[in-house]
Design a protein around this motif. Structure first.
Motif, short mmCIF file in Angstrom:
data_model
loop_
_atom_site.label_atom_id
_atom_site.label_comp_id
_atom_site.label_asym_id
_atom_site.label_seq_id
_atom_site.Cartn_x
_atom_site.Cartn_y
_atom_site.Cartn_z
N UNK A 212 -36.33 -3.57 24.67
CA UNK A 212 -36.45 -2.80 25.89
C UNK A 212 -36.21 -1.32 25.67
N UNK A 213 -36.62 -0.52 26.66
CA UNK A 213 -36.37 0.91 26.62
C UNK A 213 -37.60 1.74 26.28
N UNK A 214 -37.66 2.92 26.86
CA UNK A 214 -38.75 3.87 26.61
C UNK A 214 -38.57 4.47 25.23
N UNK A 215 -39.54 4.30 24.34
CA UNK A 215 -39.33 4.61 22.94
C UNK A 215 -40.05 5.86 22.47
N UNK A 216 -39.49 6.46 21.44
CA UNK A 216 -40.15 7.49 20.67
C UNK A 216 -40.35 6.94 19.25
N UNK B 23 -36.93 4.70 18.22
CA UNK B 23 -35.67 4.74 18.93
C UNK B 23 -35.85 4.91 20.42
N UNK B 24 -34.75 4.73 21.17
CA UNK B 24 -34.76 4.88 22.62
C UNK B 24 -33.83 5.98 23.09
N UNK B 25 -32.98 6.46 22.24
CA UNK B 25 -32.05 7.52 22.61
C UNK B 25 -32.57 8.87 22.19
N UNK B 26 -31.67 9.82 21.99
CA UNK B 26 -32.08 11.16 21.54
C UNK B 26 -32.74 11.09 20.17
N UNK B 27 -33.72 11.95 19.95
CA UNK B 27 -34.40 12.00 18.67
C UNK B 27 -33.53 12.78 17.69
N UNK B 28 -33.21 12.21 16.52
CA UNK B 28 -32.42 12.95 15.53
C UNK B 28 -33.08 14.27 15.19
N UNK B 29 -32.27 15.29 14.99
CA UNK B 29 -32.79 16.63 14.75
C UNK B 29 -33.75 16.67 13.57
N UNK B 30 -33.45 15.93 12.51
CA UNK B 30 -34.29 15.97 11.32
C UNK B 30 -35.66 15.31 11.53
N UNK B 31 -35.80 14.57 12.64
CA UNK B 31 -37.08 13.90 12.93
C UNK B 31 -37.83 14.54 14.09
N UNK C 15 -41.13 0.30 6.07
CA UNK C 15 -40.28 -0.50 6.97
C UNK C 15 -40.19 0.19 8.32
N UNK C 16 -39.98 -0.60 9.37
CA UNK C 16 -39.73 -0.04 10.70
C UNK C 16 -38.24 -0.09 10.96
N UNK C 17 -37.65 1.08 11.21
CA UNK C 17 -36.21 1.17 11.45
C UNK C 17 -35.97 1.51 12.93
N UNK C 18 -35.09 0.76 13.58
CA UNK C 18 -34.77 1.00 14.97
C UNK C 18 -33.44 1.70 15.07
N UNK C 19 -33.39 2.79 15.83
CA UNK C 19 -32.15 3.55 15.97
C UNK C 19 -31.83 3.75 17.45
#
Length: 442
Positions: free
Chosen positions: A359-363, A380-388, A438-442
């Motif tokens: 669930x959740x609106x993803x980037x 991910x569904x939270x804030x986008x890490x600065x490096x990405x 690989x797909x990594x979920x954060x």
């Protein structure tokens, strides 16, 4: 130029019935329950790639935008729904005014994707978004399957041109979509005139065996074709005896003969023999085109052969054994009321059997190593890490119901070439394997 470029009238049929009945009955029930207006987020993704494939290719995005624009319930469609009793009168009234007024984000066409990649995100009210499920999936599943097969064939061809010629092996409308998707995946031309007309894809084609059989002799057939199309034409040389046909072709057209096509037999052996014969006859610039039920493996097996171009039909338009990408369209977030300011909360299917969703609106973003080679698909569904932040993959396609991301088909084609080049080298192996990232979920 296409029809619009020429100022000709172009029919724009409604796409509203390219859907399943339960999309409309869900809208009817939601309207009655007062939940149809709840703000919602749907996402398109695939839980897995087709077996053995190392990457997927996003194709059909431009066609999705066309379909969304033309998703209108005109009087004839509404009459059909009423006559069949598919939905009630209040729902018919609502459908009569339907226009998608939400937002759509997605991977740009030609980009590669992996399991779990949020390939497209559709946002709006539940009712306006759910109606688009079937048409979006039917386009993306078909076109992405063909584009993935085309991409693998382009890799196998090693830079030699590929001709899409599968129109006789699929539905007439699917043939046009397949030609478009193949072009995105790396094919250079198509035999399908409708695809050339609609999407400005270069078209090619000269003659079939029937043309040779029509004439009293192969010589007469070759002479007729050369007289009509010129010495730069492509002559089909395997109707009777290949060696004699090649000799006759050069005699009639001269050493500047454009090409010969071989459509049967041991293509590897014949290509070497024909190249040697052409050179001995002084036709050093005459090219060799091979066809005959090719796929990526057959193309790869001809890498050392003196072949200049490949024509591919059946295996291309059927996704080379994988005619769909198993993409799904799932509700991942929704508001608790129809208030436009109501916050979204994640929702997800929890059933067993490998069909759970997140669930959740993803980037999504693609992380690269120090050399700029992709090393992971990060979702991910939270804030986008600065490096990405600068590597996000989703782009805005539709804003407030208006398409904002029209682009030439060549842009998608070039994007795919660049995206594939940014993957690890193992992505281009034709042998079966796991997804290259690989797909990594954060």
């Amino acid at each position: 130029m296409n029809a619009a470029d020429l100022g000709l009238p172009v029919a724009v049929p409604s796409t509203a019935l390219f859907t399943d009945r339960y999309e409309l009955t869900m809208v009817q029930a939601a309207l009655r329950a007062g939940t149809a207006g709840r703000r919602s987020v749907f996402e398109v993704f695939s839980r897995r790639l087709p077996e053995g494939r190392r990457y997927g290719v996003v194709a059909g995005t431009g066609r999705v935008l066309d379909a969304v624009e033309n998703f209108r319930f005109d009087p004839g469609v509404l009459e059909f729904l009423a006559d069949r009793g598919i939905v009630d009168a209040p729902t018919l009234d609502w459908l009569a005014g339907y226009r998608f007024r939400g937002d759509i984000f997605g991977y740009p066409e030609g980009e590669v994707y992996f399991p779990g990649s949020p390939i497209m995100r559709v946002e709006g009210t539940f009712a306006e978004c759910v109606l688009l499920e079937t048409v979006i999936l039917s386009i993306l599943n078909h076109d992405s399957a063909v584009a993935a097969a085309a991409s693998r064939m382009a890799v196998a061809a090693g830079g030699r041109p590929l001709i899409e010629m599968g129109a006789r092996r699929t539905h007439e409308l699917a043939a046009v979509a397949a030609a478009r998707a193949a072009y995105v995946g790396g094919f250079a031309t198509t035999s399908d005139l409708a695809a050339g007309f609609r999407y400005n894809i270069p078209t090619v084609g000269t003659s079939a065996h029937a043309f040779t059989l029509l004439h009293d002799s192969e010589r007469d057939a070759f002479r007729a074709q050369v007289d009509s199309l010129g010495g730069g034409t492509t002559l089909l040389v395997d109707t009777y005896d290949v060696t004699e046909a090649v000799r006759m072709a050069v005699e009639i057209a001269g050493p500047e003969l454009g090409a010969v096509r071989i459509d049967s037999g041991d293509l590897l052996l014949l290509a070497h023999r024909v190249r040697q014969q052409l050179d001995e006859l002084g036709a050093h610039k005459t090219k060799i085109v091979v066809t005959s039920d090719l796929d990526e493996y057959a193309i790869a097996s001809l890498a050392a052969a003196p072949v200049d171009a490949y024509g591919v039909g059946t295996q291309l338009v059927t996704g080379s054994g994988h005619p769909t990408c198993s993409m799904v369209y799932k509700l991942v977030a929704r508001a608790d009321s129809a208030d436009p300011d109501a916050p979204l909360r994640p929702v997800a299917k929890k059933s067993m059997g490998g069909k759970m969703s997140l669930g959740g609106r993803k980037w999504a973003a693609r992380r690269t190593d120090a050399d700029g080679v992709a090393e992971a698909e990060v979702v991910g569904t939270g804030p986008v890490p600065e490096e990405l932040a600068g590597r996000q993959l989703l782009v805005e396609l539709v804003r407030g119901g208006e398409v904002v991301a029209r682009e030439p088909l060549d842009a998608a084609r070039d994007r795919h070439t660049a995206a594939r080049a940014g993957l690890p080298l193992s992505a281009t192996q034709l042998s079966k394997g796991e997804p290259v990232l690989p797909t990594e979920y954060v």
